[in-house]
Every structure is written in C-alpha cells, then in structure tokens.
Design a protein around this motif. Structure first.
Motif, PDB file in Angstrom:
ATOM      1  N   GLU A 139      -5.166  -9.129 -10.392  1.00 18.00           N
ATOM      2  CA  GLU A 139      -3.776  -8.698 -10.681  1.00 18.00           C
ATOM      3  C   GLU A 139      -3.779  -7.930 -11.990  1.00 18.00           C
ATOM      4  OE1 GLU A 139      -0.399  -7.736 -11.061  1.00 18.00           O
ATOM      5  OE2 GLU A 139      -0.081  -9.346  -9.606  1.00 18.00           O
ATOM      6  N   ASP A 140      -3.197  -6.716 -12.004  1.00 17.63           N
ATOM      7  CA  ASP A 140      -3.260  -5.902 -13.213  1.00 17.63           C
ATOM      8  C   ASP A 140      -2.102  -6.135 -14.184  1.00 17.63           C
ATOM      9  OD1 ASP A 140      -1.649  -4.719 -11.192  1.00 17.63           O
ATOM     10  OD2 ASP A 140      -1.539  -2.891 -12.381  1.00 17.63           O
ATOM     11  N   GLY A 192      -1.413  -3.426  -5.534  1.00 19.96           N
ATOM     12  CA  GLY A 192      -1.266  -2.279  -6.428  1.00 19.96           C
ATOM     13  C   GLY A 192      -2.112  -2.440  -7.676  1.00 19.96           C
ATOM     14  N   LYS A 202       6.222  -9.642  -3.562  1.00 18.25           N
ATOM     15  CA  LYS A 202       6.793  -9.880  -4.895  1.00 18.25           C
ATOM     16  C   LYS A 202       8.262  -9.472  -4.900  1.00 18.25           C
ATOM     17  CE  LYS A 202       2.674  -8.763  -7.633  1.00 18.25           C
ATOM     18  NZ  LYS A 202       2.144  -7.762  -8.575  1.00 18.25           N
ATOM     19  N   ASP A 227      -3.630  -8.715  -5.681  1.00 18.66           N
ATOM     20  CA  ASP A 227      -2.504  -7.781  -5.776  1.00 18.66           C
ATOM     21  C   ASP A 227      -2.919  -6.464  -5.113  1.00 18.66           C
ATOM     22  OD1 ASP A 227      -0.166  -6.497  -6.596  1.00 18.66           O
ATOM     23  OD2 ASP A 227      -1.044  -5.890  -8.509  1.00 18.66           O
TER      24      ASP A 227
HETATM   25 CA    CA Z   1      -0.029  -4.419  -9.627  1.00 20.99          CA
END
Ligand code: CA
Length: 224
Positions: free
Chosen positions: A7-8, A53, A100, A51
């Motif tokens: 997850e970024d 993205g 999300k 995640d």
């Molecule tokens: Ca993300």
C-alpha cells in the motif's frame, strides 16, 4: 499470521498495520509494487493485502506476478469501485476484493474468512483423487491435472471446483456455493463468484465444464 501489506498511502497503511498488529498479526509493509513482489517472494507471507493503485506498477500486475510463484491468499483493496477492477483482480488470481474506504473490522473479517477457507481445506483421508473424465483432482496434494497437464488454480478456484464437482450433473445453487466456499452470503459475493467461475472456465480450457443455470446457480458437467 504473517501479513504482507502492499500500500503506497502512508496514512492508510499505518491504520491497517496498527489494526492488524492489534488483532495479533505480524505485518510487513511495502509501499511499492516492486518491493511488494520482492517481499512476497522472499518472506513467503501467509496472506497478502494488496492495493491496486501503486506508484510504480499496476496492482493487477503485482497480483499476477505473485501468482507465478505463490498460491498465498491475496485480498485486493482498491479505491476504484468499477466492476471491471473486481473482475480483473479476481481473474488475476486474487481471493477477495475490498473497495476503499472500508472499515478495518471488515478487512479483519475478510482475512478471517479467506484464511478459514485455506486452512480448513483438509481432504478426507479416504479419498485420494477425484477423476472426472480428463480432469483429475489430487485431493491430498490439491493438484489438478487436465489431460495430464497441471492446471494452476487459486485456493478459491480450487474450493469452487471441489464443491461443484462433488456431484457432476447436479445443480448447485449460488447460495450453497457461497455458504460452502465463503462461509458467508455477503452481498457482494455473487458477482465475485461469477468472476471466479469465469476464471475457472478459462483455466479448464472450456466453458462446458461449468454450466450456468439461470437464476439458480451452476452445474458441473464432464464435457462430451
Ligand atoms: Ca494507492
């Protein structure tokens, strides 16, 4: 359980790490797809929360990448809620999909459901294999071969195939499949089931193995 979180977003990641650690899991966090892939290979986690993205690569590619060397359960989380993402993620081999923003309790419940599915999958000791025409399911090793060639299924696909093929020709209602495989009937699961069945058909090389029975469910058949 050892969970790998890819997850970024630091704030989202911190919340998930805190909650999962609090629930007794050991969490390793990576902020990029490439580092996540590396960690999935090196650390062999029990579960991956991914995640979609990510800054350096698309999450579906990360998912596909992990699937080249591991059958670890993968829960995909995404801010994008388009149905295509869900279908794509499941076709890429994810076991579950969460949009999300989601509550942390929901994530923990999904983790519990996925791991229950993967851990309570002990085959009955008496039966060693199930032969269905050219398809052979090795129940002990959870390996599938089709015409002698291995077919690589995710845990969820394997569970669905096991359930449907128990009784070839019998119609299995969707609700029964969800209850057997997901141990739940959560509202989003029926689309998820369709995506898994689509992936299964593709891997089995023919849609004829699993027939859709309109408004009811699915029927497993050995193709003529
Ligand atoms: Ca993300």
């Amino acid at each position: 359980m050892r969970v790998l979180l890819i997850e970024d977003d630091p704030a989202v990641a911190a919340g998930i790490v805190d909650a999962l650690t609090g629930a007794g899991h050991e969490v390793r966090h990576e902020g990029t797809g490439s580092a996540g892939l590396e960690a999935a290979r090196a650390a062999a986690p029990d579960l991956v929360v991914l995640d979609l993205g990510l800054p350096d690569m698309d999450g579906t590619d990360v998912c596909r990448g992990i699937r080249t060397f591991s059958t670890v359960p993968i829960i995909v989380v995404s801010a994008r809620s388009e149905e295509i993402d869900r279908v794509l993620a499941l076709e890429m081999g994810a076991d579950d999909f969460l949009v999300k923003p989601f509550g942390i309790r929901e994530l923990i419940a999904r983790i519990r459901a996925v791991t229950r599915r993967t851990s309570t999958d002990a085959a009955p000791a008496a039966a060693i294999e199930r032969r269905l025409g050219p398809l052979v399911i090795d129940l002990r090793g959870q390996r599938i071969t089709l015409d002698g060639e291995p077919v690589h299924l995710t845990t969820t696909e394997y569970q669905i195939l096991m359930y449907l093929s128990e009784e070839p020709g019998a119609v299995r209602p969707r609700s029964d499949i969800l209850r057997s495989v997901w141990k739940t009937e959560w509202f989003g699961a029926t689309k998820t089931l369709d995506a898994h069945v689509a992936a299964l058909r593709k891997k089995l090389g023919s849609p004829d193995w699993i027939e859709s029975v309109r408004a009811v469910g699915f029927r497993f058949e050995i193709p003529a």
